[in-house]
Design a protein around this motif. Structure first.
Motif, PDB file in Angstrom:
ATOM      1  N   ASN A  97       0.817  -1.211   0.000  1.00 29.31           N
ATOM      2  CA  ASN A  97       0.000   0.000   0.000  1.00 29.31           C
ATOM      3  C   ASN A  97       0.852   1.263   0.000  1.00 29.31           C
ATOM      4  O   ASN A  97       0.478   2.270  -0.606  1.00 29.31           O
ATOM      5  CB  ASN A  97      -0.967  -0.003   1.183  1.00 29.31           C
ATOM      6  N   LEU A  98       2.008   1.218   0.659  1.00 30.49           N
ATOM      7  CA  LEU A  98       2.938   2.340   0.612  1.00 30.49           C
ATOM      8  C   LEU A  98       3.405   2.576  -0.817  1.00 30.49           C
ATOM      9  O   LEU A  98       3.453   3.725  -1.290  1.00 30.49           O
ATOM     10  CB  LEU A  98       4.138   2.088   1.534  1.00 30.49           C
ATOM     11  N   LEU A  99       3.713   1.511  -1.533  1.00 26.02           N
ATOM     12  CA  LEU A  99       4.139   1.643  -2.920  1.00 26.02           C
ATOM     13  C   LEU A  99       3.037   2.269  -3.770  1.00 26.02           C
ATOM     14  O   LEU A  99       3.304   3.155  -4.598  1.00 26.02           O
ATOM     15  CB  LEU A  99       4.552   0.287  -3.492  1.00 26.02           C
ATOM     16  N   LYS A 100       1.795   1.850  -3.567  1.00 30.45           N
ATOM     17  CA  LYS A 100       0.666   2.467  -4.279  1.00 30.45           C
ATOM     18  C   LYS A 100       0.587   3.961  -3.965  1.00 30.45           C
ATOM     19  O   LYS A 100       0.372   4.784  -4.853  1.00 30.45           O
ATOM     20  CB  LYS A 100      -0.652   1.790  -3.901  1.00 30.45           C
ATOM     21  N   TYR A 101       0.759   4.301  -2.683  1.00 29.64           N
ATOM     22  CA  TYR A 101       0.722   5.699  -2.269  1.00 29.64           C
ATOM     23  C   TYR A 101       1.814   6.501  -2.963  1.00 29.64           C
ATOM     24  O   TYR A 101       1.567   7.595  -3.480  1.00 29.64           O
ATOM     25  CB  TYR A 101       0.875   5.812  -0.745  1.00 29.64           C
ATOM     26  N   ILE A 102       3.032   5.971  -2.968  1.00 27.13           N
ATOM     27  CA  ILE A 102       4.155   6.684  -3.585  1.00 27.13           C
ATOM     28  C   ILE A 102       3.914   6.878  -5.078  1.00 27.13           C
ATOM     29  O   ILE A 102       4.142   7.964  -5.619  1.00 27.13           O
ATOM     30  CB  ILE A 102       5.486   5.945  -3.325  1.00 27.13           C
ATOM     31  N   LYS A 103       3.431   5.840  -5.744  1.00 22.59           N
ATOM     32  CA  LYS A 103       3.137   5.970  -7.183  1.00 22.59           C
ATOM     33  C   LYS A 103       2.113   7.051  -7.439  1.00 22.59           C
ATOM     34  O   LYS A 103       2.245   7.842  -8.364  1.00 22.59           O
ATOM     35  CB  LYS A 103       2.669   4.625  -7.749  1.00 22.59           C
ATOM     36  N   GLN A 104       1.077   7.086  -6.614  1.00 18.50           N
ATOM     37  CA  GLN A 104       0.041   8.110  -6.762  1.00 18.50           C
ATOM     38  C   GLN A 104       0.623   9.494  -6.414  1.00 18.50           C
ATOM     39  O   GLN A 104       0.371  10.465  -7.120  1.00 18.50           O
ATOM     40  CB  GLN A 104      -1.153   7.785  -5.871  1.00 18.50           C
ATOM     41  N   ASP A 105       1.384   9.573  -5.348  1.00 23.20           N
ATOM     42  CA  ASP A 105       1.968  10.829  -4.901  1.00 23.20           C
ATOM     43  C   ASP A 105       2.928  11.394  -5.937  1.00 23.20           C
ATOM     44  O   ASP A 105       3.028  12.610  -6.118  1.00 23.20           O
ATOM     45  CB  ASP A 105       2.696  10.604  -3.563  1.00 23.20           C
ATOM     46  N   GLN A 106       3.629  10.517  -6.640  1.00 25.38           N
ATOM     47  CA  GLN A 106       4.615  10.930  -7.641  1.00 25.38           C
ATOM     48  C   GLN A 106       4.030  10.951  -9.062  1.00 25.38           C
ATOM     49  O   GLN A 106       4.757  11.180 -10.022  1.00 25.38           O
ATOM     50  CB  GLN A 106       5.829   9.994  -7.601  1.00 25.38           C
ATOM     51  N   ASN A 107       2.736  10.658  -9.179  1.00 32.33           N
ATOM     52  CA  ASN A 107       2.070  10.591 -10.496  1.00 32.33           C
ATOM     53  C   ASN A 107       2.778   9.625 -11.438  1.00 32.33           C
ATOM     54  O   ASN A 107       3.043   9.929 -12.585  1.00 32.33           O
ATOM     55  CB  ASN A 107       1.981  11.973 -11.133  1.00 32.33           C
ATOM     56  N   ILE A 108       3.058   8.445 -10.920  1.00 34.71           N
ATOM     57  CA  ILE A 108       3.742   7.417 -11.720  1.00 34.71           C
ATOM     58  C   ILE A 108       2.698   6.475 -12.295  1.00 34.71           C
ATOM     59  O   ILE A 108       1.844   5.985 -11.642  1.00 34.71           O
ATOM     60  CB  ILE A 108       4.759   6.642 -10.855  1.00 34.71           C
TER      61      ILE A 108
END
Length: 108
Positions: A97-108
């Protein structure tokens, strides 16, 4: 702890790193800082005072866990053999879930 190595083997993982103390330079080196429990978080916040930059984001690992309850990742040492498997599951779920958050936060 041998039980950690057993879980690593059982889950087909590799363990090729060494832990280290968190330090003030980490505030400048990392965008995301994730503490395993409130005690760790409090210690990080003590170091944070006077940090030059606040561009990083600070979290508790279990903020990303889907399960309700304690926000601390428990110390597996006190949970018997099952404690190490439980902590693996908590950390795996939280990291996904952290990885999902980072991807969303970084617009990846």
């Amino acid at each position: 702890d041998e039980r950690t190595l057993e879980v690593v083997q059982q889950k087909g993982l590799s363990l090729d790193h060494h832990g280290r103390q968190f330090g003030k330079p980490d505030f400048e080196d990392f965008d995301y800082i994730v503490a395993m429990d409130r005690n760790n978080l409090d210690n990080i916040k003590k170091l944070e005072e006077g940090a030059a930059d606040r561009s990083y984001k600070l979290f508790l690992m279990r903020e990303f866990d889907n399960s309700p309850g304690d926000q601390n990742v428990p110390d597996p040492y006190w949970g018997g053999d099952r404690g190490f498997l439980d902590v693996h599951d908590i950390v795996l779920r939280s990291c996904q879930n952290l990885l999902k958050y980072i991807k969303q936060d970084q617009n990846i």
